[in-house]
Scaffold this motif. Structure first.
Motif, PDB file in Angstrom:
ATOM      1  N   MET A   1     -21.677  24.434 -58.242  1.00  9.11           N
ATOM      2  CA  MET A   1     -22.902  24.417 -57.460  1.00  9.11           C
ATOM      3  C   MET A   1     -22.782  25.458 -56.347  1.00  9.11           C
ATOM      4  N   SER A   2     -23.863  26.155 -56.097  1.00 11.26           N
ATOM      5  CA  SER A   2     -23.831  27.195 -55.073  1.00 11.26           C
ATOM      6  C   SER A   2     -23.917  26.584 -53.687  1.00 11.26           C
ATOM      7  N   THR A   3     -23.503  27.357 -52.703  1.00 10.86           N
ATOM      8  CA  THR A   3     -23.561  26.906 -51.314  1.00 10.86           C
ATOM      9  C   THR A   3     -24.996  26.636 -50.890  1.00 10.86           C
ATOM     10  N   VAL A   4     -25.931  27.474 -51.292  1.00 10.84           N
ATOM     11  CA  VAL A   4     -27.329  27.286 -50.924  1.00 10.84           C
ATOM     12  C   VAL A   4     -27.855  25.973 -51.499  1.00 10.84           C
ATOM     13  N   ALA A   5     -27.535  25.688 -52.730  1.00 18.07           N
ATOM     14  CA  ALA A   5     -27.975  24.438 -53.352  1.00 18.07           C
ATOM     15  C   ALA A   5     -27.386  23.236 -52.617  1.00 18.07           C
ATOM     16  N   GLU A   6     -26.138  23.348 -52.194  1.00 24.31           N
ATOM     17  CA  GLU A   6     -25.503  22.256 -51.455  1.00 24.31           C
ATOM     18  C   GLU A   6     -26.192  22.045 -50.109  1.00 24.31           C
ATOM     19  N   ILE A   7     -26.539  23.128 -49.442  1.00 28.32           N
ATOM     20  CA  ILE A   7     -27.234  23.036 -48.159  1.00 28.32           C
ATOM     21  C   ILE A   7     -28.601  22.403 -48.354  1.00 28.32           C
ATOM     22  N   GLU A   8     -29.343  22.873 -49.362  1.00 25.91           N
ATOM     23  CA  GLU A   8     -30.673  22.319 -49.633  1.00 25.91           C
ATOM     24  C   GLU A   8     -30.597  20.822 -49.928  1.00 25.91           C
ATOM     25  N   LYS A   9     -29.578  20.406 -50.634  1.00 27.20           N
ATOM     26  CA  LYS A   9     -29.407  18.995 -50.973  1.00 27.20           C
ATOM     27  C   LYS A   9     -29.080  18.162 -49.733  1.00 27.20           C
ATOM     28  N   ALA A  10     -28.327  18.743 -48.798  1.00 27.12           N
ATOM     29  CA  ALA A  10     -27.892  18.013 -47.609  1.00 27.12           C
ATOM     30  C   ALA A  10     -28.964  17.921 -46.530  1.00 27.12           C
ATOM     31  N   LEU A  11     -29.868  18.902 -46.445  1.00 26.15           N
ATOM     32  CA  LEU A  11     -30.847  18.946 -45.353  1.00 26.15           C
ATOM     33  C   LEU A  11     -31.660  17.670 -45.166  1.00 26.15           C
ATOM     34  N   PRO A  12     -32.197  17.065 -46.211  1.00 31.23           N
ATOM     35  CA  PRO A  12     -33.007  15.858 -46.003  1.00 31.23           C
ATOM     36  C   PRO A  12     -32.228  14.680 -45.396  1.00 31.23           C
ATOM     37  N   HIS A  13     -30.911  14.733 -45.470  1.00 29.35           N
ATOM     38  CA  HIS A  13     -30.090  13.629 -44.987  1.00 29.35           C
ATOM     39  C   HIS A  13     -29.583  13.846 -43.561  1.00 29.35           C
ATOM     40  N   LEU A  14     -29.883  14.998 -42.964  1.00 27.23           N
ATOM     41  CA  LEU A  14     -29.424  15.293 -41.614  1.00 27.23           C
ATOM     42  C   LEU A  14     -30.319  14.633 -40.573  1.00 27.23           C
ATOM     43  N   THR A  15     -29.721  14.315 -39.443  1.00 24.04           N
ATOM     44  CA  THR A  15     -30.506  13.776 -38.333  1.00 24.04           C
ATOM     45  C   THR A  15     -31.300  14.916 -37.697  1.00 24.04           C
ATOM     46  N   ASN A  16     -32.247  14.566 -36.843  1.00 25.67           N
ATOM     47  CA  ASN A  16     -33.014  15.598 -36.139  1.00 25.67           C
ATOM     48  C   ASN A  16     -32.106  16.484 -35.313  1.00 25.67           C
ATOM     49  N   GLU A  17     -31.118  15.895 -34.662  1.00 23.02           N
ATOM     50  CA  GLU A  17     -30.173  16.681 -33.859  1.00 23.02           C
ATOM     51  C   GLU A  17     -29.401  17.663 -34.734  1.00 23.02           C
ATOM     52  N   GLU A  18     -28.964  17.223 -35.887  1.00 24.45           N
ATOM     53  CA  GLU A  18     -28.237  18.094 -36.804  1.00 24.45           C
ATOM     54  C   GLU A  18     -29.134  19.213 -37.322  1.00 24.45           C
ATOM     55  N   LEU A  19     -30.401  18.893 -37.617  1.00 28.45           N
ATOM     56  CA  LEU A  19     -31.333  19.930 -38.068  1.00 28.45           C
ATOM     57  C   LEU A  19     -31.544  20.990 -36.987  1.00 28.45           C
ATOM     58  N   LEU A  20     -31.646  20.559 -35.734  1.00 27.26           N
ATOM     59  CA  LEU A  20     -31.799  21.516 -34.637  1.00 27.26           C
ATOM     60  C   LEU A  20     -30.570  22.406 -34.506  1.00 27.26           C
ATOM     61  N   ARG A  21     -29.395  21.842 -34.727  1.00 29.37           N
ATOM     62  CA  ARG A  21     -28.162  22.651 -34.691  1.00 29.37           C
ATOM     63  C   ARG A  21     -28.143  23.677 -35.815  1.00 29.37           C
ATOM     64  N   VAL A  22     -28.567  23.257 -37.012  1.00 30.27           N
ATOM     65  CA  VAL A  22     -28.632  24.184 -38.149  1.00 30.27           C
ATOM     66  C   VAL A  22     -29.631  25.301 -37.850  1.00 30.27           C
ATOM     67  N   GLU A  23     -30.803  24.933 -37.307  1.00 25.19           N
ATOM     68  CA  GLU A  23     -31.810  25.931 -36.969  1.00 25.19           C
ATOM     69  C   GLU A  23     -31.264  26.935 -35.957  1.00 25.19           C
ATOM     70  N   ALA A  24     -30.562  26.450 -34.942  1.00 25.13           N
ATOM     71  CA  ALA A  24     -29.985  27.339 -33.930  1.00 25.13           C
ATOM     72  C   ALA A  24     -28.961  28.287 -34.549  1.00 25.13           C
ATOM     73  N   MET A  25     -28.176  27.781 -35.483  1.00 23.24           N
ATOM     74  CA  MET A  25     -27.183  28.630 -36.146  1.00 23.24           C
ATOM     75  C   MET A  25     -27.860  29.683 -37.015  1.00 23.24           C
ATOM     76  N   LEU A  26     -28.941  29.300 -37.699  1.00 20.91           N
ATOM     77  CA  LEU A  26     -29.688  30.265 -38.518  1.00 20.91           C
ATOM     78  C   LEU A  26     -30.271  31.373 -37.645  1.00 20.91           C
ATOM     79  N   HIS A  27     -30.863  30.993 -36.518  1.00 20.02           N
ATOM     80  CA  HIS A  27     -31.440  31.990 -35.619  1.00 20.02           C
ATOM     81  C   HIS A  27     -30.363  32.893 -35.039  1.00 20.02           C
TER      82      HIS A  27
END
Length: 69
Positions: A1-27
């Motif tokens: 499985m690719s890293t992108v697929a793993e990330i996409e699979k994990a995103l719905p299970h993250l808390t709002n705080e974790e999603l904000l951290r991911v967004e900050a890292m992407l930016h």
């Protein structure tokens, strides 16, 4: 499985705080690369992809007759 697929699979299970951290890292990564960024200010990062997405939504609304020019 690719890293992108793993990330996409994990995103719905993250808390709002974790999603904000991911967004900050992407930016932060986008800023480092400096590619495709239209605006980068206190409000956040606006990319070419964001611009294309908004334009597509606007055209779709106009095509459906639900928007006004």
């Amino acid at each position: 499985m690719s890293t992108v697929a793993e990330i996409e699979k994990a995103l719905p299970h993250l808390t709002n705080e974790e999603l904000l951290r991911v967004e900050a890292m992407l930016h932060a990564t986008q800023r480092q690369r400096g590619v495709g960024i239209i605006f980068d200010d206190a409000y956040g990062v606006w990319t070419e992809d964001d611009q294309v997405s908004v334009a597509a939504e606007a055209w779709a609304a106009l095509d459906k007759g639900t928007g006004k020019p």
